[in-house]
Scaffold this active site. Sequence first.
Site, mmCIF file in Angstrom:
data_model
loop_
_atom_site.group_PDB
_atom_site.id
_atom_site.type_symbol
_atom_site.label_atom_id
_atom_site.label_comp_id
_atom_site.label_asym_id
_atom_site.label_seq_id
_atom_site.Cartn_x
_atom_site.Cartn_y
_atom_site.Cartn_z
ATOM 1 N N SER A 1 9.143 -75.364 -42.109
ATOM 2 C CA SER A 1 9.080 -76.358 -42.901
ATOM 3 C C SER A 1 10.892 -76.644 -43.269
ATOM 4 O O SER A 1 11.359 -77.587 -43.822
ATOM 5 C CB SER A 1 8.178 -76.340 -43.828
ATOM 6 O OG SER A 1 8.144 -75.365 -44.656
ATOM 7 N N ASP B 1 15.765 -72.313 -35.534
ATOM 8 C CA ASP B 1 14.790 -73.250 -36.142
ATOM 9 C C ASP B 1 15.483 -74.471 -35.961
ATOM 10 O O ASP B 1 15.125 -75.613 -35.715
ATOM 11 C CB ASP B 1 14.659 -72.758 -37.582
ATOM 12 C CG ASP B 1 13.563 -71.594 -37.644
ATOM 13 O OD1 ASP B 1 13.503 -70.951 -36.503
ATOM 14 O OD2 ASP B 1 13.671 -70.980 -38.541
HETATM 15 C C1 GLA Z 1 13.280 -67.337 -39.153
HETATM 16 C C2 GLA Z 1 14.605 -67.451 -38.999
HETATM 17 C C3 GLA Z 1 15.147 -67.860 -37.604
HETATM 18 C C4 GLA Z 1 14.406 -66.437 -36.589
HETATM 19 C C5 GLA Z 1 13.079 -66.202 -36.947
HETATM 20 C C6 GLA Z 1 12.688 -64.832 -36.272
HETATM 21 O O1 GLA Z 1 12.380 -68.468 -38.506
HETATM 22 O O2 GLA Z 1 15.057 -68.909 -39.561
HETATM 23 O O3 GLA Z 1 16.429 -67.812 -37.530
HETATM 24 O O4 GLA Z 1 15.518 -65.191 -37.012
HETATM 25 O O5 GLA Z 1 12.999 -66.094 -38.168
HETATM 26 O O6 GLA Z 1 12.922 -65.037 -34.801
#
Ligand code: GLA
Length: 390
Positions: free
Chosen positions: A133, A178
Amino acid sequence: MSLRTTDVTRESIASRAADFFERRYGHQPRTVVTCPGRINIIGEHVDYAGGMCLPAAVDRYLAVAAAPAGEIRASSELFPGQDARSSTTDIRPGGGWSDNCLGVLAQLTLEAVPVGMELAVVSDIPPGSGLSSSAAIAVATALVALELAGREMAPYDVARLCRRSENEFLGVPSGLMDQVACVMGREDTALLFHADNEIVETVPLPSEASWLVCESGIVRSLRGGDYADRPAEASRALELARARYRGLRFLTDLDPAEVEDLRLPAPLDRRARHIVGETLRVRLAVACLEAGNLDALGQLIITSHRSLARDCEVSLPELDRLVDIMMEAGCSGARVMGAGFGGSVLGLVAADMAEEAAAVIAERFRPADGPSRRGGGEIHRVRAVRGALD
Ligand code: GLA
């Protein structure tokens, strides 16, 4: 726990955001942007170390409505009574939900984008559930600001700007996975993201595969939590590896035998083992998707969970229990997803067994109560959709 079926669409959440904006500020917004959340099929805790991951934007949405103003005001339907107000010239983190908006606006001022605006946020992405989110809110904020300013930015640059906000303003040393997924996702497709050279490839998802996201009910925040230790440990491991392999760019340029041979001190040995092994699993997962071999993909996903639990140490007993229950319920693979330490477990299940499996999971899993617990989590059956800018 229950299977949450949603009828929230991009259109319906956009109109909810416009209504909320009007109630909040007494006039209509000038623009509304929607952004999906994301899952990550495999390739966890590797993006900050140059590894590969396989995320997809999914059909849980967030929307930001906005109109220009002399200062910054931000309001979220999810966080009543926690509105934010800031000047446009001195933007500082306040520690709350709105830092995701403020950080992005602070970055945009460096690009000479005007950032005085009223913002209203509504979301169908449960916060702290591992569905990203925070990346979605950052991306949607960046896009409304660009739209109000009549400016365009390439999708990758939007993703990078949002990551800089997370790294520099929120102080979370996360990778780019993400943001890339939320911005660039594609319908019924996963993105193969190479964090070393920032190339994104597309991998079609077979229609026989269904994805269940089961909320553990344990809410976690990347800020001030254990997440930050992992990128730090990965860079320390890389530094030590360079004593042996001069000019080594990423740990993922080593093979598993070379990693063992380094004899890194604990826990860096385990962290490096996870990063290198997980990246190899991503390569194999792509081959499984291409061949439509969901059983073999499931095996890789469960192996990924074991590595995340034992070597990366981001699981919790409740998450391990949820993984076991999901496997017993008929998933071919299940694993803790996203940052870990709470959030959700992702399960791969044959599409024609998904409802039955969800019913069994709902019946058997009871999230424990406690200070960081939100009570009963939900099960989301999600589908890959286009990102905010695709
Ligand atoms: C979070 C971070 C990502 C990644 C994941 C683990 O979502 O924002 O950049 O490191 O954890 O894979």
